[in-house]
Scaffold this motif. Structure first.
Motif, PDB file in Angstrom:
ATOM      1  N   LEU A 126       0.827  -1.201   0.000  1.00 50.87           N
ATOM      2  CA  LEU A 126       0.000   0.000   0.000  1.00 50.87           C
ATOM      3  C   LEU A 126       0.862   1.252   0.000  1.00 50.87           C
ATOM      4  CD1 LEU A 126      -2.829  -1.003   2.471  1.00 50.87           C
ATOM      5  CD2 LEU A 126      -3.009  -0.685   0.013  1.00 50.87           C
ATOM      6  N   THR A 127       0.475   2.197  -0.830  1.00 46.40           N
ATOM      7  CA  THR A 127       1.170   3.482  -0.902  1.00 46.40           C
ATOM      8  C   THR A 127       0.615   4.438   0.149  1.00 46.40           C
ATOM      9  OG1 THR A 127      -0.416   4.414  -2.466  1.00 46.40           O
ATOM     10  CG2 THR A 127       1.453   3.177  -3.391  1.00 46.40           C
ATOM     11  N   ASP A 128       1.413   5.449   0.480  1.00 47.09           N
ATOM     12  CA  ASP A 128       0.917   6.491   1.370  1.00 47.09           C
ATOM     13  C   ASP A 128      -0.324   7.164   0.789  1.00 47.09           C
ATOM     14  OD1 ASP A 128       2.956   5.961   3.101  1.00 47.09           O
ATOM     15  OD2 ASP A 128       4.059   7.831   2.751  1.00 47.09           O
ATOM     16  N   THR A 129      -0.363   7.273  -0.529  1.00 48.29           N
ATOM     17  CA  THR A 129      -1.526   7.902  -1.177  1.00 48.29           C
ATOM     18  C   THR A 129      -2.802   7.131  -0.853  1.00 48.29           C
ATOM     19  OG1 THR A 129      -0.210   8.793  -2.985  1.00 48.29           O
ATOM     20  CG2 THR A 129      -2.568   8.508  -3.391  1.00 48.29           C
ATOM     21  N   ASN A 130      -2.761   5.814  -0.970  1.00 48.09           N
ATOM     22  CA  ASN A 130      -3.968   5.029  -0.704  1.00 48.09           C
ATOM     23  C   ASN A 130      -4.310   4.999   0.772  1.00 48.09           C
ATOM     24  OD1 ASN A 130      -4.231   4.617  -3.391  1.00 48.09           O
ATOM     25  ND2 ASN A 130      -4.161   2.383  -3.319  1.00 48.09           N
ATOM     26  N   PHE A 131      -3.302   4.935   1.646  1.00 51.39           N
ATOM     27  CA  PHE A 131      -3.579   5.034   3.079  1.00 51.39           C
ATOM     28  C   PHE A 131      -4.295   6.344   3.383  1.00 51.39           C
ATOM     29  CE2 PHE A 131      -0.393   1.688   4.257  1.00 51.39           C
ATOM     30  CZ  PHE A 131      -1.169   1.024   5.201  1.00 51.39           C
ATOM     31  N   THR A 132      -3.813   7.421   2.801  1.00 51.12           N
ATOM     32  CA  THR A 132      -4.385   8.741   3.081  1.00 51.12           C
ATOM     33  C   THR A 132      -5.792   8.875   2.515  1.00 51.12           C
ATOM     34  OG1 THR A 132      -2.187   9.736   3.099  1.00 51.12           O
ATOM     35  CG2 THR A 132      -4.038  11.220   2.775  1.00 51.12           C
ATOM     36  N   LEU A 133      -5.999   8.436   1.267  1.00 53.45           N
ATOM     37  CA  LEU A 133      -7.329   8.482   0.675  1.00 53.45           C
ATOM     38  C   LEU A 133      -8.331   7.689   1.505  1.00 53.45           C
ATOM     39  CD1 LEU A 133      -6.503   8.020  -3.120  1.00 53.45           C
ATOM     40  CD2 LEU A 133      -7.655   9.997  -2.105  1.00 53.45           C
ATOM     41  N   SER A 134      -7.917   6.511   1.931  1.00 55.96           N
ATOM     42  CA  SER A 134      -8.780   5.653   2.727  1.00 55.96           C
ATOM     43  C   SER A 134      -9.174   6.341   4.026  1.00 55.96           C
ATOM     44  CB  SER A 134      -8.043   4.335   3.006  1.00 55.96           C
ATOM     45  OG  SER A 134      -8.869   3.417   3.676  1.00 55.96           O
ATOM     46  N   TRP A 135      -8.219   6.947   4.699  1.00 54.09           N
ATOM     47  CA  TRP A 135      -8.487   7.640   5.960  1.00 54.09           C
ATOM     48  C   TRP A 135      -9.411   8.837   5.744  1.00 54.09           C
ATOM     49  CZ3 TRP A 135      -7.435   6.517  10.963  1.00 54.09           C
ATOM     50  CH2 TRP A 135      -7.590   7.543  11.907  1.00 54.09           C
ATOM     51  N   GLN A 136      -9.171   9.586   4.669  1.00 57.78           N
ATOM     52  CA  GLN A 136      -9.978  10.771   4.414  1.00 57.78           C
ATOM     53  C   GLN A 136     -11.450  10.429   4.214  1.00 57.78           C
ATOM     54  OE1 GLN A 136      -7.869  12.341   1.029  1.00 57.78           O
ATOM     55  NE2 GLN A 136      -6.664  13.765   2.266  1.00 57.78           N
ATOM     56  N   VAL A 137     -11.722   9.340   3.491  1.00 57.24           N
ATOM     57  CA  VAL A 137     -13.113   8.963   3.239  1.00 57.24           C
ATOM     58  C   VAL A 137     -13.714   8.238   4.443  1.00 57.24           C
ATOM     59  CG1 VAL A 137     -14.672   7.628   1.772  1.00 57.24           C
ATOM     60  CG2 VAL A 137     -12.715   8.813   0.756  1.00 57.24           C
ATOM     61  N   ASN A 138     -13.043   7.189   4.899  1.00 56.67           N
ATOM     62  CA  ASN A 138     -13.636   6.285   5.877  1.00 56.67           C
ATOM     63  C   ASN A 138     -13.697   6.843   7.284  1.00 56.67           C
ATOM     64  OD1 ASN A 138     -13.976   4.362   3.882  1.00 56.67           O
ATOM     65  ND2 ASN A 138     -12.111   3.258   4.372  1.00 56.67           N
ATOM     66  N   VAL A 139     -12.752   7.715   7.630  1.00 56.20           N
ATOM     67  CA  VAL A 139     -12.717   8.237   9.000  1.00 56.20           C
ATOM     68  C   VAL A 139     -13.082   9.722   9.023  1.00 56.20           C
ATOM     69  CG1 VAL A 139     -11.350   8.516  11.095  1.00 56.20           C
ATOM     70  CG2 VAL A 139     -10.995   6.513   9.626  1.00 56.20           C
ATOM     71  N   LEU A 140     -12.309  10.563   8.330  1.00 62.08           N
ATOM     72  CA  LEU A 140     -12.618  11.984   8.360  1.00 62.08           C
ATOM     73  C   LEU A 140     -13.993  12.279   7.776  1.00 62.08           C
ATOM     74  CD1 LEU A 140      -9.222  13.740   7.519  1.00 62.08           C
ATOM     75  CD2 LEU A 140     -10.349  13.475   9.735  1.00 62.08           C
ATOM     76  N   GLY A 141     -14.435  11.480   6.808  1.00 59.25           N
ATOM     77  CA  GLY A 141     -15.778  11.673   6.279  1.00 59.25           C
ATOM     78  C   GLY A 141     -16.838  11.562   7.353  1.00 59.25           C
ATOM     79  N   GLN A 142     -16.709  10.564   8.217  1.00 64.33           N
ATOM     80  CA  GLN A 142     -17.672  10.400   9.316  1.00 64.33           C
ATOM     81  C   GLN A 142     -17.524  11.529  10.342  1.00 64.33           C
ATOM     82  OE1 GLN A 142     -18.440   6.558  10.921  1.00 64.33           O
ATOM     83  NE2 GLN A 142     -18.162   5.496   8.982  1.00 64.33           N
ATOM     84  N   VAL A 143     -16.285  11.942  10.596  1.00 64.21           N
ATOM     85  CA  VAL A 143     -16.064  13.061  11.513  1.00 64.21           C
ATOM     86  C   VAL A 143     -16.742  14.326  10.988  1.00 64.21           C
ATOM     87  CG1 VAL A 143     -14.294  14.616  12.446  1.00 64.21           C
ATOM     88  CG2 VAL A 143     -13.930  12.133  12.479  1.00 64.21           C
ATOM     89  N   HIS A 144     -16.588  14.602   9.706  1.00 63.22           N
ATOM     90  CA  HIS A 144     -17.165  15.823   9.131  1.00 63.22           C
ATOM     91  C   HIS A 144     -18.691  15.848   9.273  1.00 63.22           C
ATOM     92  CE1 HIS A 144     -13.459  16.136   6.266  1.00 63.22           C
ATOM     93  NE2 HIS A 144     -13.192  16.607   7.465  1.00 63.22           N
ATOM     94  N   LEU A 145     -19.350  14.746   8.935  1.00 62.04           N
ATOM     95  CA  LEU A 145     -20.817  14.731   9.021  1.00 62.04           C
ATOM     96  C   LEU A 145     -21.280  14.802  10.462  1.00 62.04           C
ATOM     97  CD1 LEU A 145     -22.893  14.641   6.681  1.00 62.04           C
ATOM     98  CD2 LEU A 145     -20.592  14.013   5.997  1.00 62.04           C
ATOM     99  N   THR A 146     -20.567  14.120  11.342  1.00 63.92           N
ATOM    100  CA  THR A 146     -20.957  14.125  12.755  1.00 63.92           C
ATOM    101  C   THR A 146     -20.841  15.531  13.336  1.00 63.92           C
ATOM    102  OG1 THR A 146     -20.255  11.828  12.993  1.00 63.92           O
ATOM    103  CG2 THR A 146     -20.491  13.110  15.012  1.00 63.92           C
ATOM    104  N   ARG A 147     -19.736  16.203  13.058  1.00 59.88           N
ATOM    105  CA  ARG A 147     -19.586  17.587  13.527  1.00 59.88           C
ATOM    106  C   ARG A 147     -20.713  18.473  13.006  1.00 59.88           C
ATOM    107  NH1 ARG A 147     -13.274  18.642  12.081  1.00 59.88           N
ATOM    108  NH2 ARG A 147     -12.302  17.997  14.054  1.00 59.88           N
ATOM    109  N   ALA A 148     -21.118  18.249  11.760  1.00 54.07           N
ATOM    110  CA  ALA A 148     -22.131  19.103  11.144  1.00 54.07           C
ATOM    111  C   ALA A 148     -23.511  18.907  11.755  1.00 54.07           C
ATOM    112  CB  ALA A 148     -22.177  18.850   9.638  1.00 54.07           C
ATOM    113  N   VAL A 149     -23.860  17.662  12.131  1.00 49.53           N
ATOM    114  CA  VAL A 149     -25.216  17.410  12.647  1.00 49.53           C
ATOM    115  C   VAL A 149     -25.329  17.602  14.153  1.00 49.53           C
ATOM    116  CG1 VAL A 149     -25.706  15.777  10.780  1.00 49.53           C
ATOM    117  CG2 VAL A 149     -24.935  14.909  13.007  1.00 49.53           C
TER     118      VAL A 149
END
Length: 285
Positions: A126-149
């Motif tokens: 796995l490349t750093d790019t894929n690790f980062t993309l995965s984290w941005q969608v799977n984790v930060l994505g949930q953080v962003h929506l949770t903060r918003a609601v």
């Protein structure tokens, strides 16, 4: 057939991310919430993200499917809005929540479903790019929506957040790389939110799906076949051999679990991680 003869979520406004695929968990969740009585806002990436494509399956492949999900909710007699949203964009998440408040009201059910398998694979490959993309969608994505609601839920003094993790978030298997890291993080996020916001009337739980027969589930079959040098049917057989109930999961299996956690029948359930996996892996509590 509707799942419920009553409407335990009547009067609730739900938002489901990652709901724009015909054979996807997000659509299964949206329809189950509608069957339970909620009005349902559905979101997904508005344009195709080639950087998140796996075995030809990408995010945002068919924007028309998001509106089709909303149509299916409306056919159940519930209000629905279909909105494009890339969950990696915190500002866009806040804008969607604000728009929903203006058009429907305050969101009091959030199903954090949007995700990607781009981080799966042998650890050293796995490349750093894929690790980062995965984290941005799977984790930060949930953080962003949770903060918003959360501000709206705090205002109402009620709310239910259901995060989608995976059995790879409560167990682990070689070859799943960054996906395992992300899904374990969602378990931690769920428990943190349960403790911090439970006193404010907001419950947070998670579902942990196993093998669900979706487009991405079929892509997983292909990856397994390639990894072990077997054909697709043998790959499916290998997957099913690990599931005690002897079948693949379906999107509605996850949807019904989310609807239960979101509803009044689960009012005393907070901080739970509910496997929806047919008993896989063996011994999972």
């Amino acid at each position: 057939m509707p799942l419920y003869s009553t409407a335990p979520l009547d009067g609730r406004i739900a938002l489901v991310t990652g709901a724009g695929r015909a054979r996807g968990i997000g659509r299964g969740i949206a329809l189950a919430l509608a069957d339970a009585g909620a009005d349902v806002v559905v979101t997904d990436v508005g344009t195709r993200r080639a950087d998140l494509t796996i075995q030809g399956v990408g995010l945002g492949d068919d924007p028309d499917e998001l509106e089709a999900t909303a149509d299916l909710v409306r056919e159940r007699g519930r209000r629905s809005i279909a909105l494009p949203l890339d969950v990696t964009d915190a500002g866009a998440a806040a804008a969607v929540v604000s728009r929903v408040r203006d058009e429907l009201g305050i969101i009091d059910v959030l199903a954090n479903n949007a995700g990607t398998g781009i981080g799966a694979g042998p650890f050293l490959d796995l490349t750093d790019t894929n690790f980062t993309l995965s984290w941005q969608v799977n984790v930060l994505g949930q953080v962003h929506l949770t903060r918003a609601v959360l501000p709206g839920m705090i205002e109402l003094r009620r709310g239910s957040i259901v995060n989608v993790t995976s059995i790879m978030g409560v167990a682990a298997a070689g070859g799943y790389g960054g996906y395992v890291l992300d899904k374990h993080a969602i378990v931690g996020l769920t428990r943190l939110l349960a403790h911090e916001f439970g006193p404010r009337g907001i419950r947070t739980n998670a579902v942990a799906p196993g093998y669900i027969l979706t487009d991405l589930g079929e892509a997983e079959q292909t990856l397994i076949a390639q990894q072990f040098g077997i054909d697709q049917q043998d790959a499916l057989g290998a997957i099913l051999s690990q599931i005690p109930v002897g079948r693949s999961g379906q999107p509605h299996d996850v949807g019904s679990a989310v609807a239960w956690l979101a509803g009044v029948g689960a009012d005393f359930v907070n901080g739970a991680i509910l496997p929806v996996s047919g008993g896989q892996p063996a011994g999972l509590a």
